[in-house]
Write a protein that holds these residues in place. Structure first.
Motif, PDB file in Angstrom:
ATOM      1  N   ALA A  40       3.278   8.599  14.155  1.00 27.18           N
ATOM      2  CA  ALA A  40       3.106   8.398  15.586  1.00 27.18           C
ATOM      3  C   ALA A  40       3.702   7.041  15.968  1.00 27.18           C
ATOM      4  N   PRO A  41       4.048   6.845  17.225  1.00 24.96           N
ATOM      5  CA  PRO A  41       4.622   5.570  17.661  1.00 24.96           C
ATOM      6  C   PRO A  41       3.726   4.390  17.304  1.00 24.96           C
ATOM      7  N   GLY A  42       4.302   3.389  16.663  1.00 23.70           N
ATOM      8  CA  GLY A  42       3.551   2.196  16.323  1.00 23.70           C
ATOM      9  C   GLY A  42       2.653   2.326  15.107  1.00 23.70           C
ATOM     10  N   LYS A  43       2.718   3.474  14.450  1.00 26.21           N
ATOM     11  CA  LYS A  43       1.867   3.701  13.282  1.00 26.21           C
ATOM     12  C   LYS A  43       2.708   3.997  12.054  1.00 26.21           C
ATOM     13  N   GLU A  44       2.079   3.862  10.887  1.00 25.41           N
ATOM     14  CA  GLU A  44       2.776   4.171   9.648  1.00 25.41           C
ATOM     15  C   GLU A  44       2.795   5.678   9.419  1.00 25.41           C
ATOM     16  N   ARG A  45       3.766   6.098   8.625  1.00 16.76           N
ATOM     17  CA  ARG A  45       3.835   7.511   8.259  1.00 16.76           C
ATOM     18  C   ARG A  45       2.632   7.849   7.376  1.00 16.76           C
ATOM     19  N   GLU A  46       2.015   9.002   7.639  1.00 13.85           N
ATOM     20  CA  GLU A  46       0.823   9.402   6.904  1.00 13.85           C
ATOM     21  C   GLU A  46       0.950  10.835   6.403  1.00 13.85           C
ATOM     22  N   LEU A  47       0.290  11.100   5.302  1.00 14.19           N
ATOM     23  CA  LEU A  47       0.273  12.448   4.753  1.00 14.19           C
ATOM     24  C   LEU A  47      -0.578  13.343   5.640  1.00 14.19           C
ATOM     25  N   VAL A  48      -0.068  14.527   5.928  1.00 17.14           N
ATOM     26  CA  VAL A  48      -0.826  15.535   6.672  1.00 17.14           C
ATOM     27  C   VAL A  48      -1.350  16.594   5.711  1.00 17.14           C
ATOM     28  N   ALA A  49      -0.456  17.173   4.930  1.00 22.51           N
ATOM     29  CA  ALA A  49      -0.850  18.228   4.007  1.00 22.51           C
ATOM     30  C   ALA A  49       0.217  18.359   2.925  1.00 22.51           C
ATOM     31  N   ILE A  50      -0.216  18.814   1.749  1.00 22.68           N
ATOM     32  CA  ILE A  50       0.701  18.974   0.637  1.00 22.68           C
ATOM     33  C   ILE A  50       0.314  20.219  -0.135  1.00 22.68           C
ATOM     34  N   ILE A  51       1.313  20.890  -0.697  1.00 20.33           N
ATOM     35  CA  ILE A  51       1.068  22.043  -1.554  1.00 20.33           C
ATOM     36  C   ILE A  51       1.893  21.856  -2.817  1.00 20.33           C
ATOM     37  N   THR A  52       1.236  21.999  -3.969  1.00 20.78           N
ATOM     38  CA  THR A  52       1.930  21.810  -5.234  1.00 20.78           C
ATOM     39  C   THR A  52       2.548  23.126  -5.710  1.00 20.78           C
ATOM     40  N   SER A  53       3.305  23.044  -6.773  1.00 19.50           N
ATOM     41  CA  SER A  53       4.007  24.224  -7.269  1.00 19.50           C
ATOM     42  C   SER A  53       3.050  25.304  -7.759  1.00 19.50           C
ATOM     43  N   ASP A  54       1.817  24.931  -8.107  1.00 17.32           N
ATOM     44  CA  ASP A  54       0.844  25.937  -8.538  1.00 17.32           C
ATOM     45  C   ASP A  54      -0.051  26.405  -7.393  1.00 17.32           C
ATOM     46  N   GLY A  55       0.265  25.978  -6.172  1.00 13.91           N
ATOM     47  CA  GLY A  55      -0.468  26.448  -5.007  1.00 13.91           C
ATOM     48  C   GLY A  55      -1.645  25.592  -4.579  1.00 13.91           C
ATOM     49  N   THR A  56      -1.880  24.511  -5.256  1.00 12.13           N
ATOM     50  CA  THR A  56      -2.971  23.622  -4.872  1.00 12.13           C
ATOM     51  C   THR A  56      -2.617  22.901  -3.577  1.00 12.13           C
ATOM     52  N   THR A  57      -3.578  22.841  -2.664  1.00 11.85           N
ATOM     53  CA  THR A  57      -3.325  22.194  -1.374  1.00 11.85           C
ATOM     54  C   THR A  57      -4.258  20.994  -1.185  1.00 11.85           C
ATOM     55  N   ASN A  58      -3.803  20.089  -0.365  1.00 15.26           N
ATOM     56  CA  ASN A  58      -4.607  18.917  -0.031  1.00 15.26           C
ATOM     57  C   ASN A  58      -4.291  18.541   1.409  1.00 15.26           C
TER      58      ASN A  58
END
Length: 117
Positions: A40-58
């Protein structure tokens, strides 16, 4: 080399939904995860969501229960379904792909998501 092409951003009213897509191309083996980040403007880049090769999500705590990340390995594509959008979700969303051997990070060009309140 890997190229990431994002699509699906836009303007939506609060409470609405959007789906982002990110297609990966290029001849590179060893992908271990794909994910979405936002800035977002004026903010650092942040993780929203991730999916690994085995299907694990965070997920980031701020989007749990509202966003869903999924992947289609056959299409080398990752999706981010965003529901119940809030004004604070407004940001540029970037697709990310992580590889190993050697360790590498690739980024898409970003897609704007704007949520009007």
């Amino acid at each position: 080399q890997v190229q990431l092409v994002e699509s699906g951003g836009g303007l939506v009213q609060a409470g609405g939904s959007l789906r982002l897509s990110c297609a990966a191309s290029g001849s590179r083996f060893g992908r271990i995860a794909m994910g979405w980040y936002r800035q977002a403007p004026g903010k650092e880049r942040e993780l929203v969501a991730i999916i690994t090769s085995d299907g694990t999500t965070n997920y980031a705590d701020s989007v749990k229960g509202r966003f869903t990340i999924s992947g289609d390995n056959a299409k080398n594509t990752v999706y981010l379904q965003m529901n119940s959008l809030k004004a604070e979700d407004t940001a540029v969303y970037y697709c990310n792909a992580r590889y190993t051997l050697p360790t590498s990070n690739y980024w898409g060009q970003g897609t704007q998501v704007t949520v009007s309140s």
